[in-house]
Design an enzyme around this catalytic site. Structure first.
Site, short mmCIF file in Angstrom:
data_model
loop_
_atom_site.label_atom_id
_atom_site.label_comp_id
_atom_site.label_asym_id
_atom_site.label_seq_id
_atom_site.Cartn_x
_atom_site.Cartn_y
_atom_site.Cartn_z
N ASP A 106 -11.95 0.29 12.47
CA ASP A 106 -12.31 0.26 11.06
C ASP A 106 -13.77 -0.14 10.87
O ASP A 106 -14.39 -0.71 11.77
CB ASP A 106 -11.39 -0.74 10.33
CG ASP A 106 -9.95 -0.26 10.34
OD1 ASP A 106 -9.71 0.89 9.94
OD2 ASP A 106 -9.07 -1.01 10.80
N LYS A 141 -3.18 5.28 5.97
CA LYS A 141 -3.41 5.61 7.38
C LYS A 141 -2.96 7.06 7.60
O LYS A 141 -1.87 7.43 7.18
CB LYS A 141 -2.52 4.67 8.18
CG LYS A 141 -3.05 4.28 9.52
CD LYS A 141 -2.07 3.33 10.19
CE LYS A 141 -2.33 1.89 9.85
NZ LYS A 141 -1.33 1.27 9.05
N ASP A 185 -7.42 4.57 9.28
CA ASP A 185 -7.11 3.93 8.00
C ASP A 185 -8.25 4.33 7.07
O ASP A 185 -9.40 3.91 7.29
CB ASP A 185 -7.07 2.40 8.20
CG ASP A 185 -5.86 1.81 7.55
OD1 ASP A 185 -5.54 2.22 6.43
OD2 ASP A 185 -5.25 0.91 8.18
N ARG A 205 -10.10 -7.59 9.78
CA ARG A 205 -9.98 -8.65 8.77
C ARG A 205 -10.89 -9.82 9.14
O ARG A 205 -10.61 -10.98 8.82
CB ARG A 205 -8.53 -9.13 8.65
CG ARG A 205 -7.59 -8.06 8.16
CD ARG A 205 -6.29 -8.60 7.57
NE ARG A 205 -5.50 -7.49 7.06
CZ ARG A 205 -4.41 -7.00 7.64
NH1 ARG A 205 -3.94 -7.55 8.75
NH2 ARG A 205 -3.77 -5.98 7.11
N CYS A 228 -5.67 -17.07 14.16
CA CYS A 228 -5.28 -16.31 15.35
C CYS A 228 -5.54 -17.17 16.58
O CYS A 228 -6.33 -18.12 16.53
CB CYS A 228 -6.11 -15.05 15.49
SG CYS A 228 -5.99 -13.95 14.06
N ARG A 258 0.83 -1.21 0.00
CA ARG A 258 0.00 0.00 0.00
C ARG A 258 0.87 1.26 0.00
O ARG A 258 0.50 2.28 -0.55
CB ARG A 258 -0.89 -0.02 1.25
CG ARG A 258 -2.09 0.88 1.21
CD ARG A 258 -2.82 0.92 2.57
NE ARG A 258 -2.80 -0.31 3.31
CZ ARG A 258 -3.74 -1.24 3.25
NH1 ARG A 258 -4.78 -1.09 2.48
NH2 ARG A 258 -3.63 -2.35 3.99
N TYR A 259 2.02 1.21 0.67
CA TYR A 259 2.92 2.36 0.80
C TYR A 259 4.24 1.99 0.11
O TYR A 259 4.64 0.81 0.12
CB TYR A 259 3.20 2.65 2.28
CG TYR A 259 1.95 2.80 3.12
CD1 TYR A 259 1.24 3.99 3.15
CD2 TYR A 259 1.49 1.74 3.89
CE1 TYR A 259 0.10 4.12 3.92
CE2 TYR A 259 0.34 1.85 4.67
CZ TYR A 259 -0.35 3.06 4.68
OH TYR A 259 -1.48 3.18 5.44
N ARG A 276 7.16 -0.19 2.25
CA ARG A 276 6.88 -1.34 3.10
C ARG A 276 5.75 -2.19 2.55
O ARG A 276 4.87 -1.68 1.84
CB ARG A 276 6.55 -0.91 4.53
CG ARG A 276 5.41 0.07 4.65
CD ARG A 276 5.63 0.96 5.89
NE ARG A 276 4.56 1.89 6.14
CZ ARG A 276 4.47 3.11 5.59
NH1 ARG A 276 5.37 3.50 4.72
NH2 ARG A 276 3.48 3.90 5.89
N CYS A 335 -10.96 -11.40 17.71
CA CYS A 335 -11.46 -10.16 18.29
C CYS A 335 -12.76 -9.80 17.57
O CYS A 335 -12.85 -9.89 16.35
CB CYS A 335 -10.42 -9.06 18.08
SG CYS A 335 -8.76 -9.59 18.61
N CYS A 355 -12.42 -7.22 14.71
CA CYS A 355 -11.30 -7.40 13.78
C CYS A 355 -11.60 -6.81 12.40
O CYS A 355 -12.63 -7.10 11.81
CB CYS A 355 -10.98 -8.89 13.63
SG CYS A 355 -9.67 -9.19 12.42
S1 SF4 Z 1 -7.49 -8.17 15.41
FE1 SF4 Z 1 -8.03 -9.78 13.90
S2 SF4 Z 1 -6.05 -10.46 13.09
FE2 SF4 Z 1 -5.63 -9.39 15.04
S3 SF4 Z 1 -5.63 -11.00 16.62
FE3 SF4 Z 1 -7.69 -10.11 16.55
S4 SF4 Z 1 -8.81 -11.48 15.16
FE4 SF4 Z 1 -6.63 -11.84 14.79
#
Ligand code: SF4
Length: 343
Positions: free
Chosen positions: A272, A316, A309, A111, A102, A89-90, A93, A106, A109
């Site tokens: 996000d 970002k 973001d 993603r 994971c 994206r940048y 990096r 979360c 999340c």
């Molecule tokens: S934010 Fe998303 S990618 Fe990061 S640990 Fe939590 S579930 Fe996994």
């Protein structure tokens, strides 16, 4: 509790959700992955309906409500992916996404549509070869951010292999890992794992994602100390979350806990626009007010940069607060008083 809780029934058996909630939470779990490690389950106070650890990991029916502005790929990973597993994206990096698994999932999340058992999985050997070939063929890439998913869930052998291959790419000078493992599964931070993260050729940083000071238990702090003592500097990343850390006292306590653990607060991310997460998002104006309060009260070492973001993958950017008036002639001090400036 000795096992990660992965289903509403397991959460029910652990006393972390009520029986009435089960039908709706089965629907949530069918859409978004669930995992709560023993370390996190033990931190939750089941008697507190607003427990900030529970809000991060225990599914709720509110996740079934998606808003029109929410997006399955809110930060535009796919639009900036030249080869599988790489997001560029940048200019200087890239992200290298080795796995979409994971230790915990979360509820906010960004993603969440990509991670977990129903997600995009891990890179195959051929895909990893292609991802590393892209990095090797792109001299502008100065830093590789290894993320996911959580890369520290991988075996030390796999991580050491990736690090050895990155070490052979001369223009890559910095490798950064993004992880939640030191907090959510501190016992996994073994000497073998730490050894696998080291590089003979590059500076290696470990960025820890944590959102509440209670996550930094003595065991988690000891795991972080093992990483820092091994010569790997740590950074703190936090998501501003409604009902978890959206007040100055709570966020300030987390920032101090980071610094006490030799972790430099890096970013405070505005949450996000991931699907079904509106109940966990605060307003940007609320985030700015919290940041102002931190600036007034806490050491400069404890100050993260509050960033958004931009949806769609536009990058970002810091979102304030600002202290200089638009005319450049007045500046606000940490207590909110304005002063003339003639520089
Ligand atoms: S934010 Fe998303 S990618 Fe990061 S640990 Fe939590 S579930 Fe996994």
């Amino acid at each position: 509790m000795s096992q990660t809780l992965r289903t509403p029934q397991a959460l029910r058996n652990a006393g972390l959700i009520s029986p009435d909630a089960m039908p709706e939470l089965e629907r949530v779990a069918a859409r978004y992955a669930v995992a709560v490690t023993p370390a996190m389950a033990e931190l939750i106070d089941p008697a507190d309906p607003n427990d900030p650890i529970a809000r991060q990991f225990i599914p709720t029916a509110a996740e079934l409500d998606s808003q029109p502005q929410e997006d399955a790929d809110p930060v535009g990973d796919r639009a900036h992916s030249p080869v599988e597993g790489v997001v560029h994206r940048y200019p200087d990096r890239v992200l290298l996404k080795l796995t979409h698994t994971c230790a915990v999932y979360c509820r906010f999340c960004f993603r969440r549509e990509m991670v977990g058992p129903g997600g995009e999985g891990g890179l195959t050997g051929e895909a990893l070869d292609a991802a590393l070939a892209y990095i090797a063929a792109t001299p502008a890439v100065w830093e590789v951010v290894i993320t996911g998913g959580d890369p520290l869930i991988l075996s030390p052998r796999r991580l050491a292999d990736v690090m050895a291959r990155l070490a052979a790419i001369e223009h890559v000078k910095v490798v950064r890992f993004h992880t939640r493992i030191p907090v959510v599964d501190p016992a996994a931070i073994t000497p073998e794992l730490i050894g696998a993260l080291k590089s003979p050729a590059q500076a290696v940083y470990v960025a820890l994602h944590a959102n509440h000071a209670r996550e930094l238990t003595p065991t988690a702090r000891a795991a972080c100390a093992r990483i820092v003592d091994a010569g790997l500097p740590m950074l703190g990343q936090t998501v501003l979350l409604r009902g978890v850390n959206d007040d100055a006292a709570t966020l300030g306590a987390l920032m101090r806990a980071f610094v006490e653990t030799r972790i430099k607060p890096y970013y405070l991310h505005h949450a996000d626009l991931a699907p079904g997460t509106a109940h966990l998002r605060a307003a940007i104006a609320e985030g700015q007010a919290v940041m102002k309060a931190l600036r007034g009260d806490l050491s400069g070492l404890c100050q993260p940069l509050y960033v958004l973001d931009i949806p769609g993958g536009h990058g970002k950017v810091p979102v304030g607060p600002t202290y200089l008036a638009a005319d450049g002639m007045q500046v606000e001090d940490p207590q909110g008083e304005m002063h003339g400036y003639k520089g």
